[in-house]
Every structure is written in C-alpha cells, then in structure tokens.
Design an enzyme around this catalytic site. Structure first.
Site, PDB file in Angstrom:
ATOM      1  N   LYS A  53      66.746  13.091  86.144  1.00  0.00           N
ATOM      2  CA  LYS A  53      68.130  12.951  85.679  1.00  0.00           C
ATOM      3  C   LYS A  53      68.519  11.469  85.642  1.00  0.00           C
ATOM      4  O   LYS A  53      69.127  11.002  84.678  1.00  0.00           O
ATOM      5  CB  LYS A  53      69.082  13.742  86.592  1.00  0.00           C
ATOM      6  CG  LYS A  53      68.945  15.253  86.413  1.00  0.00           C
ATOM      7  CD  LYS A  53      69.638  16.060  87.498  1.00  0.00           C
ATOM      8  CE  LYS A  53      69.341  17.547  87.314  1.00  0.00           C
ATOM      9  NZ  LYS A  53      69.892  18.392  88.386  1.00  0.00           N
ATOM     10  N   GLN A  97      72.592  17.745  94.069  1.00  0.00           N
ATOM     11  CA  GLN A  97      71.408  18.561  93.771  1.00  0.00           C
ATOM     12  C   GLN A  97      71.332  19.744  94.737  1.00  0.00           C
ATOM     13  O   GLN A  97      71.400  19.570  95.952  1.00  0.00           O
ATOM     14  CB  GLN A  97      70.145  17.687  93.874  1.00  0.00           C
ATOM     15  CG  GLN A  97      68.875  18.397  93.450  1.00  0.00           C
ATOM     16  CD  GLN A  97      68.880  18.807  91.975  1.00  0.00           C
ATOM     17  OE1 GLN A  97      69.271  18.048  91.101  1.00  0.00           O
ATOM     18  NE2 GLN A  97      68.440  20.031  91.704  1.00  0.00           N
ATOM     19  N   ASP A 120      78.200  19.196  86.300  1.00  0.00           N
ATOM     20  CA  ASP A 120      77.350  20.389  86.318  1.00  0.00           C
ATOM     21  C   ASP A 120      78.156  21.652  86.012  1.00  0.00           C
ATOM     22  O   ASP A 120      77.600  22.711  85.745  1.00  0.00           O
ATOM     23  CB  ASP A 120      76.698  20.554  87.710  1.00  0.00           C
ATOM     24  CG  ASP A 120      75.274  20.012  87.756  1.00  0.00           C
ATOM     25  OD1 ASP A 120      74.614  20.008  86.698  1.00  0.00           O
ATOM     26  OD2 ASP A 120      74.825  19.605  88.840  1.00  0.00           O
TER      27      ASP A 120
END
Ligand code: NAP
Length: 282
Positions: A53, A97, A120
């Site tokens: 990412k 994460q 997200d």
C-alpha cells in the site's frame, strides 16, 4: 463456456494512471495527498499488505506515513496516534491494518478514525454507504454486470467484507443472501446466484458445480494452496468453465483494493483542497 476474466491488474493500472494525474494537479495547488498506515504486530501477510500500500502511494505521487508497533503495544498508544493523525491537516487518509492483536478492541479502533479520513470505509458512518471507492463494486461496474434485481449470494459475513458488500448491493436493488459457517446446504444458495461473492478465507472451497452457468464470480479470498501459491476461495479452473465472468486470484480484487484505497485518499485530499479554495474565496 469459458468465463470472461475481470482483470483487476489492468483496471488498477488504468485507474492508478488517472490518480497520478490528479495527485500531480493537487500538488500544483500545494497539497500532497497523504495516507497514514498503522501496523500492529508481526503478521507477515499484514506486513506485505502495508508495504504494498505504501509503495503504491509513492508510485502514484502521494505521500505515505507508516507506523509500526510491537504486538504487545498498549492500545492507548495507538489511540493517541490515531487522534494525532485525525488532527493533522496534512494527512488525508488513515488505515489500520487488520487483524489487530487480541487485546485490541478492533471496532473501537476503527471507530476512532475520523470518518472523513476513513479510506477503508470501515467506520460505522461509512460502512454500507454508497462509497465510490469500494473495489468489489468498481469491478462489477467495470464489467457492466447488471445489478438491478440480480440474485446475489455472499459467502462470508465479516464486518470488513461480507456485510458492507451486502449493504452496497442491496442499495443497488439486488436481492441479497448472506451465507456463513452455519448456513445449511451452501451449494443450494450459491447455485441460485447471478452474482456470487466469496469472502471466506478457505482455499478453493467454491467449486464449479456450486456456480450457476453464466454467473459473475467475485473472489475476495486470499489464501495459500498446498504448494504455498496464492489462491482465492474459488476453485478457478472448475469455476471458469461455468461462470460468465470471474475475478482471478492473484490479479483480481487484491490490486483493486489498494487502488481504491489510493482513490479514497486522493478524494479526501481533493475535498480538503476544495474547502481551502472556498475559504480563500470568502
Ligand atoms: P473472516 O472475518 O474470517 O470471515 C470469514 C467468513 O466466512 C465468516 O463470516 C465465516 O462464518 C464464513 N465462513 C467460514 N467458513 C465457512 C464455511 N465453511 N461456509 C460458509 N461460510 C464460512 O474473513 P474476512 O476478513 O471477511 O476475509 C475473508 C477473505 O477475504 C480472507 O481470505 C481474507 O484474506 C480476504 N480479504 C481480501 C481482501 C482483498 O483485498 N482481496 C481484503 C480483505 C479480506 P461465521 O461468521 O459463521 O464464522
């Protein structure tokens, strides 16, 4: 029939090219889009995802911040860092994460991210909203899959994949069924699906005989087969003989997930830029 491949790598390359142009335009206005990534613990797969990412950010001309914490870190330290990033006007996107170590309340951590910076889409205010940036939706749209009235079966009911996907497809007037580990006769459900979404985390558990001829199959799973190679939840070889369109693993949903994370960060930065411009105009 051999299914059409919904190529996440190609679609990603196209979108990332456009994102890089938009990032360059923002930079000319003095704003560099920035994504902050928080990694707790030493899970090797998570470390690879975060590395990918961050690398994708740099490649698209965006800035990134990577904070790595020991697996036994006090959650208060992470909450304090998120509060700092929320308040930092030069940071436009924040991701934590998952999975977090067991001593963390993951839901509370995700809720602590400012909804505007939740790239997200996990914050309660964003889950199920018609976010532009949902990678699975983007793939369905790019493949021109008809959604209105379609029978959708989603295998997996997690808060991060199954449930948001169900809400998004419901909002697009699909008829949605969600299956899980307690569902009876899984194949009965999957065989009815015009659109089948697999989000379980079990290698090749959906086989060709469980798929309706001509169906669109979105494989979200990321697993390793017995030889250690990446594979999805769908048995690609048998599924592609039956399905109408299918996302491969690797090269399907995975690259698109990163691309849409970049897109959401960029959009967040563009909102800031628009706000700044308005402020100047006042
Ligand atoms: P998760 O939280 O472990 O959820 C798995 C779901 O599958 C649960 O709802 C579980 O049911 C269900 N399930 C387990 N065994 C089943 C069975 N035999 N039959 C039917 N349903 C079953 O997983 P997740 O976080 O949603 O992730 C799912 C997969 O997607 C993983 O492989 C993960 O690595 C991958 N993933 C990929 C991306 C990407 O960018 N491509 C992003 C996120 C996740 P219960 O609720 O009853 O336990």
């Amino acid at each position: 029939m051999t299914a059409r491949i919904i190529d996440g790598t190609a679609l990603s390359a196209e979108i990332r090219g456009q994102l890089a142009e938009r990032a360059a335009a923002l930079k000319n206005n003095g704003i560099t889009p920035c994504l902050a990534a928080i990694l707790v613990g030493e899970d090797p797969a998570s470390a690879v995802y975060v590395r990918n990412k961050v690398a994708a950010c740099e490649k698209a001309g965006m800035r990134s911040i990577k904070d790595v914490y020991a697996p036994d870190v006090d959650p208060a330290v992470v909450f304090a860092r998120i509060a700092e990033l929320n308040a930092d006007p030069t940071v436009h996107g924040i991701l934590v994460q998952l999975p977090l170590p067991k001593h963390f309340d993951s839901a509370a951590v995700l809720e602590s991210i400012s909804p505007e910076k939740d790239v997200d889409g996990f914050h309660a205010e964003n889950v199920g909203a018609l976010m532009q940036g949902n990678p699975r939706m983007k793939m369905l749209e790019s493949a021109n899959v008809p959604l209105k009235g379609a029978e959708v079966v989603i295998v997996g009911r997690s808060n991060i994949v199954g449930k948001p996907m169900a809400m998004l497809l419901l909002a697009r007037s699909c008829t949605v069924t969600i299956c899980h580990s307690q569902s009876k006769d899984l194949a009965f459900h999957t065989r009815r699906a015009d659109i089948l979404v697999a989000a379980v985390g079990r290698a090749k558990m959906i086989t060709g005989d469980m798929i309706k001829p001509g169906a669109t199959v979105i494989d979200v799973g990321i697993n390793r087969n017995s030889e250690g190679k990446l594979c999805g939840d769908v048995d690609f070889d048998s599924a592609r003989e039956v399905a109408g369109a299918i996302t491969p693993v690797p090269g399907g949903v995975g690259p698109m997930t990163i691309t849409m994370l970049l897109a959401n960060t960029l959009e967040s930065a563009e909102r800031v830029a628009a706000g700044v411009a308005k402020g100047v105009a006042k």
